[in-house]
Design a protein around this motif. Structure first.
Motif, mmCIF file in Angstrom:
data_model
loop_
_atom_site.group_PDB
_atom_site.id
_atom_site.type_symbol
_atom_site.label_atom_id
_atom_site.label_comp_id
_atom_site.label_asym_id
_atom_site.label_seq_id
_atom_site.Cartn_x
_atom_site.Cartn_y
_atom_site.Cartn_z
ATOM 1 N N ARG A 101 0.944 -1.337 -0.107
ATOM 2 C CA ARG A 101 0.155 0.092 -0.064
ATOM 3 C C ARG A 101 0.824 1.227 -0.059
ATOM 4 O O ARG A 101 2.113 1.188 0.472
ATOM 5 N N LEU A 102 0.281 2.435 -0.401
ATOM 6 C CA LEU A 102 1.060 3.656 -0.356
ATOM 7 C C LEU A 102 0.266 4.399 0.800
ATOM 8 O O LEU A 102 -0.720 5.075 0.723
ATOM 9 N N VAL A 103 0.765 4.269 2.116
ATOM 10 C CA VAL A 103 0.263 4.742 3.194
ATOM 11 C C VAL A 103 1.420 5.440 3.853
ATOM 12 O O VAL A 103 2.363 5.109 3.920
ATOM 13 N N THR A 104 1.161 6.634 4.670
ATOM 14 C CA THR A 104 2.245 7.108 5.459
ATOM 15 C C THR A 104 1.440 7.498 6.709
ATOM 16 O O THR A 104 0.321 7.997 6.886
ATOM 17 N N PRO A 105 2.177 7.046 7.958
ATOM 18 C CA PRO A 105 3.352 6.887 7.986
ATOM 19 C C PRO A 105 3.569 5.362 7.356
ATOM 20 O O PRO A 105 2.532 4.364 7.444
ATOM 21 N N PHE A 106 4.580 4.883 7.133
ATOM 22 C CA PHE A 106 4.948 3.392 6.556
ATOM 23 C C PHE A 106 4.672 2.470 8.036
ATOM 24 O O PHE A 106 5.199 2.746 8.993
ATOM 25 N N ARG A 107 3.837 1.350 7.604
ATOM 26 C CA ARG A 107 3.389 0.500 8.618
ATOM 27 C C ARG A 107 4.121 -0.669 8.417
ATOM 28 O O ARG A 107 4.334 -1.621 9.419
ATOM 29 N N GLY A 108 3.994 -1.245 7.248
ATOM 30 C CA GLY A 108 4.509 -2.679 7.000
ATOM 31 C C GLY A 108 3.616 -3.815 6.927
ATOM 32 O O GLY A 108 2.590 -3.427 8.095
ATOM 33 N N VAL A 109 3.119 -4.627 6.192
ATOM 34 C CA VAL A 109 2.370 -5.627 6.354
ATOM 35 C C VAL A 109 3.147 -7.107 6.442
ATOM 36 O O VAL A 109 2.475 -7.915 7.141
ATOM 37 N N TYR A 110 4.165 -7.189 5.658
ATOM 38 C CA TYR A 110 5.021 -8.460 5.842
ATOM 39 C C TYR A 110 6.341 -8.070 6.661
ATOM 40 O O TYR A 110 6.983 -6.956 6.321
ATOM 41 N N TRP A 111 6.737 -9.012 7.301
ATOM 42 C CA TRP A 111 7.882 -8.622 8.322
ATOM 43 C C TRP A 111 9.054 -9.749 8.347
ATOM 44 O O TRP A 111 8.374 -11.016 8.154
ATOM 45 N N GLY A 112 10.285 -9.412 8.367
ATOM 46 C CA GLY A 112 11.316 -10.460 8.804
ATOM 47 C C GLY A 112 11.281 -10.882 10.220
ATOM 48 O O GLY A 112 10.658 -10.128 10.982
ATOM 49 N N LEU A 113 12.220 -11.641 10.267
ATOM 50 C CA LEU A 113 12.534 -12.180 11.942
ATOM 51 C C LEU A 113 13.323 -11.260 12.502
ATOM 52 O O LEU A 113 13.349 -11.339 14.013
ATOM 53 N N GLY A 114 14.334 -10.612 11.914
ATOM 54 C CA GLY A 114 14.938 -9.679 12.558
ATOM 55 C C GLY A 114 16.411 -10.076 12.601
ATOM 56 O O GLY A 114 16.787 -11.132 12.364
ATOM 57 N N THR A 115 17.136 -8.861 12.771
ATOM 58 C CA THR A 115 18.665 -9.177 13.065
ATOM 59 C C THR A 115 19.354 -8.295 14.008
ATOM 60 O O THR A 115 18.721 -7.182 14.223
ATOM 61 N N GLN A 116 20.020 -8.719 14.877
ATOM 62 C CA GLN A 116 20.555 -8.004 16.011
ATOM 63 C C GLN A 116 21.679 -7.297 15.887
ATOM 64 O O GLN A 116 22.407 -7.772 15.241
ATOM 65 N N VAL A 117 21.653 -6.066 16.297
ATOM 66 C CA VAL A 117 22.877 -5.067 16.110
ATOM 67 C C VAL A 117 23.114 -4.720 17.722
ATOM 68 O O VAL A 117 22.141 -4.240 18.139
ATOM 69 N N THR A 118 24.505 -4.798 17.928
ATOM 70 C CA THR A 118 24.832 -4.572 19.215
ATOM 71 C C THR A 118 26.025 -3.561 19.098
ATOM 72 O O THR A 118 27.199 -3.762 18.240
ATOM 73 N N VAL A 119 26.065 -2.293 19.557
ATOM 74 C CA VAL A 119 26.912 -1.232 19.562
ATOM 75 C C VAL A 119 27.590 -0.968 20.523
ATOM 76 O O VAL A 119 26.842 -0.637 21.833
ATOM 77 N N SER A 120 29.056 -1.404 21.026
ATOM 78 C CA SER A 120 29.562 -1.236 22.099
ATOM 79 C C SER A 120 30.197 -0.102 22.248
ATOM 80 O O SER A 120 30.597 0.648 21.352
#
Length: 121
Positions: A101-120
């Protein structure tokens, strides 16, 4: 429908860069707006960036504007999040999302499982 898989997270020192990517399966990748969210420990999910399928315009949250760049490669069915000048508070699980869809704000319909980012620090 589209399936999303993130990769490229990891551990990085403060001030450094990282570029997670999100690969998508599906025949109509170019017809989806693509965005990124993150969820840090004890925090709510936060919108970061989106690139819209119709005109390629990108949108960013104030917290990452100027440091993060969201881009897409339709030939590779991949979206990237170039992250520079990382801070410890950027530590989170990063998710990509797709929306036809063209909606704002962007919401997302399909999602990934994620990736961890760690900043030390």
């Amino acid at each position: 429908q589209v399936q999303l898989v993130e990769s490229g997270g990891g551990l990085v020192q403060a001030g450094g860069p990282l570029r997670p990517s999100c690969s998508a399966s599906g025949r109509t990748f170019s017809s989806y707006s693509l965005g990124w969210f993150r969820q840090g420990p004890g925090k709510e999910r936060e919108f970061l960036a989106a690139v819209y399928w119709n005109d390629g315009i990108t949108d960013y949250s104030d917290s990452v504007k100027g440091r993060f760049t969201n881009s897409r490669d339709n030939a590779k069915n991949t979206v990237y999040l170039q992250m520079n000048s990382l801070k410890p508070e950027d530590t989170a699980v990063y998710y990509c999302a797709a929306d036809p869809r063209l909606v704002t704000p962007f919401r997302g319909v399909y999602w990934g499982l994620g990736t961890q980012v760690t900043v030390s620090s």
